[in-house]
Design an enzyme around this catalytic site. Structure first.
Site, PDB file in Angstrom:
ATOM      1  N   CYS A  74       0.831  -1.212   0.000  1.00 41.05           N
ATOM      2  CA  CYS A  74       0.000   0.000   0.000  1.00 41.05           C
ATOM      3  C   CYS A  74       0.858   1.251   0.000  1.00 41.05           C
ATOM      4  O   CYS A  74       0.467   2.293  -0.535  1.00 41.05           O
ATOM      5  CB  CYS A  74      -0.936  -0.009   1.202  1.00 41.05           C
ATOM      6  SG  CYS A  74      -0.092  -0.190   2.790  1.00 41.05           S
ATOM      7  N   HIS A 239      -0.909   0.333   7.826  1.00 45.10           N
ATOM      8  CA  HIS A 239      -1.581   0.476   6.542  1.00 45.10           C
ATOM      9  C   HIS A 239      -1.581   1.947   6.138  1.00 45.10           C
ATOM     10  O   HIS A 239      -1.649   2.833   6.992  1.00 45.10           O
ATOM     11  CB  HIS A 239      -3.016  -0.050   6.638  1.00 45.10           C
ATOM     12  CG  HIS A 239      -3.718  -0.148   5.318  1.00 45.10           C
ATOM     13  ND1 HIS A 239      -3.115  -0.663   4.200  1.00 45.10           N
ATOM     14  CD2 HIS A 239      -4.970   0.209   4.942  1.00 45.10           C
ATOM     15  CE1 HIS A 239      -3.974  -0.627   3.192  1.00 45.10           C
ATOM     16  NE2 HIS A 239      -5.100  -0.101   3.616  1.00 45.10           N
ATOM     17  N   ASN A 264      -8.964   4.254   0.621  1.00 50.27           N
ATOM     18  CA  ASN A 264      -8.288   3.043   1.084  1.00 50.27           C
ATOM     19  C   ASN A 264      -7.819   2.243  -0.134  1.00 50.27           C
ATOM     20  O   ASN A 264      -8.637   1.860  -0.973  1.00 50.27           O
ATOM     21  CB  ASN A 264      -9.259   2.212   1.923  1.00 50.27           C
ATOM     22  CG  ASN A 264      -8.615   0.970   2.504  1.00 50.27           C
ATOM     23  OD1 ASN A 264      -7.445   0.693   2.269  1.00 50.27           O
ATOM     24  ND2 ASN A 264      -9.388   0.206   3.264  1.00 50.27           N
TER      25      ASN A 264
END
Length: 673
Positions: A74, A239, A264
């Site tokens: 990510c 994250h 996200n």
């Protein structure tokens, strides 16, 4: 070109990259991440085998958006959003004019560029992509027929050595790799430091955050979560997210409400706070306004109130905007930092790895001159090169059991994610000739708050015209490594390295322990002018004289060396004398030659046929004259007098702090095949 591979196929065959083959060795490094569960199950397909009409890009920006797969990268995908905000960067990283899948020139070969340690590096790959069940198993765009993202991800994995080595990393590092610029990091909470200075240097103030949000159309702003909290467990741990938008709703509500739209990379909504869909927060707004804001969110996006944002997220990372001319724009003033300089350097054990200011060896660190020609906003960046160690996905330090040797040119790729704790300090000096120990005893005009484990640290400051001493350092002395020093400025600057004395100078090697101040003076003997010969001749007084001043209390250790330059490799007999200059009762400065009739206090004789002669002595406070000479008058030549004076002073009491090791953002997204 990293990873060109071998074009050994017959004409008309599709390209297969032999340096990064469609095999497990390109997927895995040491099977240390959850990705290892899929060993033997991944197949490699070309885009035309995945969908009927593959495209590199789409005219619809929504279809471009990144979507994370089963790989914990990510941090890289958030940085990829920078390419959607800048046509210049997009063309830089993915050069235009590459054949499409329907083009007759298509051969399955694509080229990307990644910025690595000061240079844009071309990375050529084939378009075979990892799949499970006929679908991409790693990153993809919102629509499955757009392939710029998975191809760029493959090129980045090749630079690192494998896909598995993309599991966990820093958004800031990926932003630098995809822009060639800088990325700023801020904590959103007080890290519990012991001083106000350290807290102020690490925590982002809301006023600064709101000003940064004005740049949201020009640069990427990412936020990270290090640990889950009650009520928001689906945010995950370690994250990274993208901050898409900010709306100040104070004018349409009864109180100040500032909402942030967050994306996200997993591609699904995960917010359980009051501003979730159907949450109680929306009752504070007019239904029409609420409906408009809810209609703006796309797959994977959610709204969060500013106070909740600062409470639930841990860090924010912002890349410096890049103009269409490829120049950095300041995050703080919007000024273009159009003047840039860069130099490479190294910390070498026993020579230039002096450690932080807590160590007496700090002055041995590499030193650089920064000349600022006009009042300027300046950003100085210290980028360290990767080392041969890494941290695994659980944060444990491990040694690399092997290196990717398929292509030696990949040596400049990032294999390791464990770095030295580094810092950067600058001092202003009045002129280029200065007293180094005295300068370093004073506080720097700017410096990093602590030595941190970031791959890159930087200073931002406004500098007046003049000379500045720049010293990069590691926290521990004798920590070896290579680095790149970059300077970005709104005004004219020049950057140069301060060269050290040659290691064979004969003086430094033989000096006793302790701190010494070195001075070099150039001179010459000229026939009929300054070649007076030894004290046996009446012309001795015409020799060059060099002043030496000894201060303090008690005797000082001094080493004087005379080195002649012999272009014809023929040494002349040389020597020198040191005379004490008498004190004048009228406080008038006495000429150096006034003492040459006296007996010298130190003599380096007889004159020797050597390239260098030297003498270590102890002198009381006062003024002295050093007179170098050849044995015979009218013997011409050039020389250097090297004076080393021992410094007797108390140690500087500095408490340089050490930053905590970095948390790498990573999370295994659930793939629904």
């Amino acid at each position: 070109m990293p990873g060109d591979g071998v074009l050994s196929e017959l004409k008309g065959d599709l390209y297969k990259d032999q340096a990064f083959p469609a095999k497990d060795e390109s997927l895995f490094f040491n099977y240390s991440t959850p990705l290892a569960h899929f060993r033997g199950e991944v197949c490699w397909l070309r885009p035309q085998e995945i969908c009927s009409n593959p495209r590199l890009f789409s005219d619809n920006q929504y279809e471009w958006q990144v979507k994370q797969g089963m790989l914990g990268d990510c941090w890289f995908l958030c940085a990829c959003a920078a390419l959607q905000k800048s046509k210049y960067l997009l063309a830089k990283v993915i050069p235009p004019g590459q054949p499409s899948w329907r083009d007759e020139k298509y051969r399955g070969c694509f080229t990307c560029r990644v910025w690595q340690f000061g240079h844009w590096v071309e990375v050529t790959i084939d378009d075979r992509l990892p799949c499970l069940g006929g679908k991409l198993c790693f990153s993809q765009c919102q629509t499955e027929d757009v392939f710029w993202l998975p191809l760029l991800e493959k090129a980045y994995a090749k630079v690192h050595g494998s896909y598995e080595q993309l599991w966990a990393g820093q958004v800031a590092d990926a932003l630098v790799d995809l822009t060639g610029g800088l990325a700023e990091r801020w904590a959103l909470k007080d890290p519990g430091r012991s001083t106000e200075k350290e807290r102020a240097g690490k925590v982002l103030e809301k006023a600064v955050f709101r000003r940064l949000m004005n740049l949201k159309e020009k640069c990427v702003m990412s936020c990270s979560v290090f640990s889950s909290r009650q009520g928001t467990s689906e945010l995950g741990e370690f994250h990274a997210f993208i901050v898409v938008d900010m709306q100040d709703l104070s004018k349409v509500s009864r109180k100040e409400i500032i909402l942030l739209r967050i994306r996200n990379p997993w591609g699904r909504r995960c917010w359980k706070g009051p501003w979730r869909e159907g949450g109680p927060g929306w009752s504070q707004l007019d239904p029409v306004v609420a409906a408009e804001l809810l209609s703006q969110i796309q797959e994977g996006e959610f709204w969060v109130e500013e106070e909740e944002f600062f409470a639930e997220f841990d860090e924010i990372i912002t890349g410096y905007p890049i103009t269409e001319e490829g120049q950095l724009q300041s995050l703080y003033t919007d000024r273009v930092l159009s003047h840039t300089q860069k130099l490479y350097g190294s910390w070498v054990r026993g020579q230039s790895a002096g450690g932080c200011r807590n160590n007496s060896t700090f002055p041995t660190n590499p030193k650089f001159w920064l000349r600022v020609c006009e009042p300027s906003e300046v950003c100085i960046a210290l980028l360290q090169k990767h080392r041969k160690y890494s941290t695994d996905w659980a944060g444990r330090v491990r040694n690399w059991p092997r290196l990717v040797e398929a292509d030696p040119s990949l040596a400049d790729g990032i294999r390791g994610k464990n770095y030295h704790a580094v810092g950067l300090h600058i001092w202003k000096v009045e002129k280029k000739k200065f007293n180094l120990p005295k300068t370093l005893s004073a506080p720097p005009i700017s410096g990093t708050v602590c030595h941190s484990y970031n791959r890159e640290v930087h200073l931002h400051c406004d500098l007046s015209p003049g000379y500045y001493l720049v010293i990069p350092s590691t926290f521990l002395n004798d920590a070896e490594g290579n680095f790149l020093l970059r300077v970005f400025s709104s005004g004219r600057i020049s950057l140069s390295e301060i060269k050290l004395l040659p290691p064979n100078n004969g003086v430094h090697e033989e000096l006793p322990g302790g701190e010494w101040e070195m001075l070099q003076l150039e001179g010459c003997w000229r026939k009929g002018q300054s070649a007076g010969g030894s004290r046996n001749f009446p012309s001795f007084h015409t020799n060059p004289c060099f002043p030496l001043s000894i201060t303090g209390i008690g005797q000082s250790s001094v080493k004087v060396a005379l080195r002649q330059h012999c272009p014809d490799n023929k040494c002349r007999p040389i020597g020198f004398h040191i005379f004490q200059v008498p004190n004048d009762n009228n406080n008038m400065k006495m000429p150096l030659s006034s003492c040459l009739h006296l007996e010298p206090v130190v003599s380096c004789v007889p004159h020797s046929y050597s390239q260098e002669v030297s003498q270590l002595c102890r002198l009381t406070p006062g003024n002295y004259a050093i007179v170098p000479s050849t044995y015979l008058p009218d013997t011409e030549g050039t020389f250097t007098v090297i004076i080393a004076t021992q410094i007797d002073r108390k140690s500087i009491q500095i408490q340089e702090t050490l930053g905590q090791r970095l948390h790498e953002v990573s999370f295994k997204a659930v793939m629904k095949m």
